[in-house]
Design an enzyme around this catalytic site. Structure first.
Site: not given
Ligand code: ADP
Ligand code: MG
Length: 575
Positions: A217, A399-400, A402, A442-443, A541, A554, A556
């Site tokens: 990757h 994130h948006g 997702g 992750t979210s 990330r 942040d 999330g």
């Molecule tokens: P990705 O990180 O896979 O791109 P998203 O962008 O949708 O997923 O989500 C990012 C959000 O996920 C971050 O802003 C944070 O709030 C949340 N996040 C990341 N890792 C964790 C964790 N281990 N525990 C809780 N929340 C997390």
């Molecule tokens: Mg993200």
């Protein structure tokens, strides 16, 4: 360059549909991936593999008699969710237990691990063997931390052959582990891959150069050198792998299976030129080459690169490696005595998401949950762009999208469950699984986990009292912390969730009504989300970008706080 796609967002889903349609002799689509379309005379242990899409023939292409019973297929380069793995494993199970096997990547370990727990809770014996063949991904002293690449084929094939031979789960697990212990791989890349719809490659290798040890990757390699000749590359491969012999193996006199793997856009003809030297070098070292393979076994979209895998045989592994198998992408000898699984049989096994018993009070609460999720989906549609913008500053900008996709899928699943007469628990479980499947990232996994935990706390019977809501939100907070392992101060959504959950419980304990308590707690969540702007990321990330996120909250945490506000509006309407 990936040229052929429709809506890039639908690429993985459409690829899986097309693959299943083209491969019905071997596989049938089920929730979360594919399972075999045939059965043998006797039930066997089920070998369930999987991972992100973009690595064909890994993983769906290796499902069929003699290899895997099912493959959980995630989005491009993204782990399947725990729900998807669980659904595939449930459909693949033949009554003798399940072996999960997949490459060692954090997301896969998390989701397959959770699926394993769910299988065990349902009383099914379920074990895991991780593939860790990539010698460049960690030193010998931390061999268990290595990631899995083309060695996948070896471990899956050996496990599948053992299952076919009638071994029990202990036996299948033992030989799969042994196969992994005796398999080593080494990969190089000449250029990165470009995902459907992307303008640029995911990563780049300068022209004329070769990245050594680069992951499938784009995970960083350990070195970059001028591109060698074919013979030069063979020498690098063999020298390194002879230096990495498993315990107890000496090359002279050993029997070895070489697998020369193309990663996507290296030609078979080029691979044969490299293989010519690999074969000679192994023979010169005194090894006996058995049943070599040259071709594509674990790719990385259109990445230009190659890897060499060596499996050092013993008598048992040799017998299993040479046993017949019949899958869309890998076949050997003749497999007899199979019967087709009927559509009805499969439908009974597929994750039908049953609706259990519930009472009227819980069904009322479920309807409220569905309304709240629908309102959240509307709010997240409107906020997607802004959330994407915040995520782009230190993360990957998804994130948006997702949250938008996940919440919409959750709202749809919740409405369907309510229409089918589900209580609060079942409605939230369906919604959480849908969010994790479709939201991605992750979210997505975390929101899925939160809804499932809340549902478990609320149950399918009885009135949902304000205290039950408080306890449910606390359970939800505990679940995210156990799942994602983040702590307050790591700059994640935890930094909004923890103060929200604590404040809500305190207010309820002090005698506030639910709407009043929630109003106060939502205010606390908004302030806490804003305060994350002053933190630097330590997880996820965003971590590698460190200080870049300073001054920006942040994403999330922001989306969580917005969600609490939206739920408040629904609570108020209800009053
Ligand atoms: P990705 O990180 O896979 O791109 P998203 O962008 O949708 O997923 O989500 C990012 C959000 O996920 C971050 O802003 C944070 O709030 C949340 N996040 C990341 N890792 C964790 C964790 N281990 N525990 C809780 N929340 C997390
Ligand atoms: Mg993200």
């Amino acid at each position: 360059m990936t040229r052929l796609f429709n809506d890039p967002d639908d690429f993985a889903e459409e690829m899986i549909e097309g693959f299943a349609a083209a491969s019905s002799r071997w596989v049938r689509p089920v929730t979360g991936g594919v399972v075999r379309s045939t059965r043998g005379a006797e039930p066997t242990v089920a070998v369930v593999i999987g991972g992100g899409s973009g690595h064909y023939p890994a993983f769906g292409g290796l499902v069929g008699p003699g290899i895997a019973h099912g493959a959980a297929m995630g989005n491009l380069f993204a782990s399947p969710s725990a729900h998807q793995v669980h659904a595939v494993a449930t459909a693949a199970h033949e009554g003798r237990g399940v072996l999960l096997s997949f490459g060692n990547y954090a997301g896969d370990v998390l989701h397959f691990g959770q699926a394993q727990e769910r299988m065990r809770e349902a009383g099914i014996d379920c074990r895991t063997v991780l593939v860790t063949d990539d010698v460049w991904s960690a030193p010998k002293s931390e061999i268990e931390k290595r990631r899995g690449i083309a060695g996948d084929l070896v471990v899956f094939k050996i496990a599948g052959a053992a299952a076919e031979a009638g071994m029990d789960l202990d036996g299948v697990e033992r030989v799969a582990r042994r196969a992994n212990d005796r398999t080593r791989s080494f990969g190089v890349a000449f250029s990165g891959c470009t995902l459907p719809g992307a303008d640029e490659p995911l990563f780049e290798v300068p022209a004329g150069r070769m990245a050594v040890g680069l992951g499938i990757h784009g995970e960083p390699g350990i070195d970059e050198v001028d591109t060698p000749t074919a013979a030069g590359l063979a020498e690098m491969f063999v020298a390194k792998l002879l230096d990495e012999l498993p315990d107890g193996v000496t090359a002279a006199g050993a029997r070895v299976v070489p697998i020369l793997n193309g990663l996507g856009s290296v030609k078979y003809e080029e691979l044969f030129v490299v293989y010519r030297s690999v074969h000679r070098l192994l023979t010169d070292a005194g090894a006996v080459v058995v049943s070599p393979e040259v071709g594509e076994f674990c790719t990385s979209f259109d990445m230009a690169g190659a890897s060499l895998t060596l499996l050092w045989l013993d008598d048992e592994l040799e017998q299993l490696w040479l046993a017949p198998c019949d899958t869309p992408a890998y076949r050997r000898g003749a497999v007899a005595g199979r019967r087709e699984v009927s559509a009805d049989e499969l439908a009974a096994l597929d994750d039908a998401q049953e609706i259990g018993e519930s009472d009227e009070a819980s069904r009322d609460a479920a309807a409220m949950v569905a309304r709240a999720l629908r309102a959240m989906a509307g709010m997240l549609d409107a906020s997607a762009e802004e959330l994407g913008r915040i995520d782009r500053i230190a993360g990957d900008g998804d994130h948006g999208i997702g949250m938008q996709r996940g919440s919409r899928a959750a709202a749809d699943a919740a409405s369907a469950a309510v229409d089918a007469g589900a209580g609060a628990r079942t409605t939230l479980h369906h919604a959480g699984d849908a969010w994790a499947d479709k939201g991605g990232g992750t979210s997505g996994a975390i929101w899925g986990e939160m809804l499932v935990a809340l549902g478990t706390a609320l149950g399918d019977e009885g009135t949902v009292t304000p205290d039950a809501v408080g306890a449910g939100i606390t359970a939800m907070k505990d679940a995210v912390m156990a799942f994602g392992k983040a702590k307050p101060g790591d700059k994640t959504m935890i930094d909004a969730i923890v103060p929200f959950a604590e404040d809500l419980s305190e207010r309820l304990a002090a005698g506030d009504g639910l709407t009043d308590a929630w109003t106060h707690a939502a205010g606390v969540a908004a302030a806490a989300a804003e305060a994350t702007a002053e933190m630097t990321a330590r997880l996820g990330r965003a971590r590698s970008h460190g200080d870049k996120s300073l001054g920006t909250p942040d994403p999330g945490a922001v989306s969580f706080a917005l969600s609490t506000q939206t739920v408040l509006d629904v609570l108020k309407e209800n009053n």
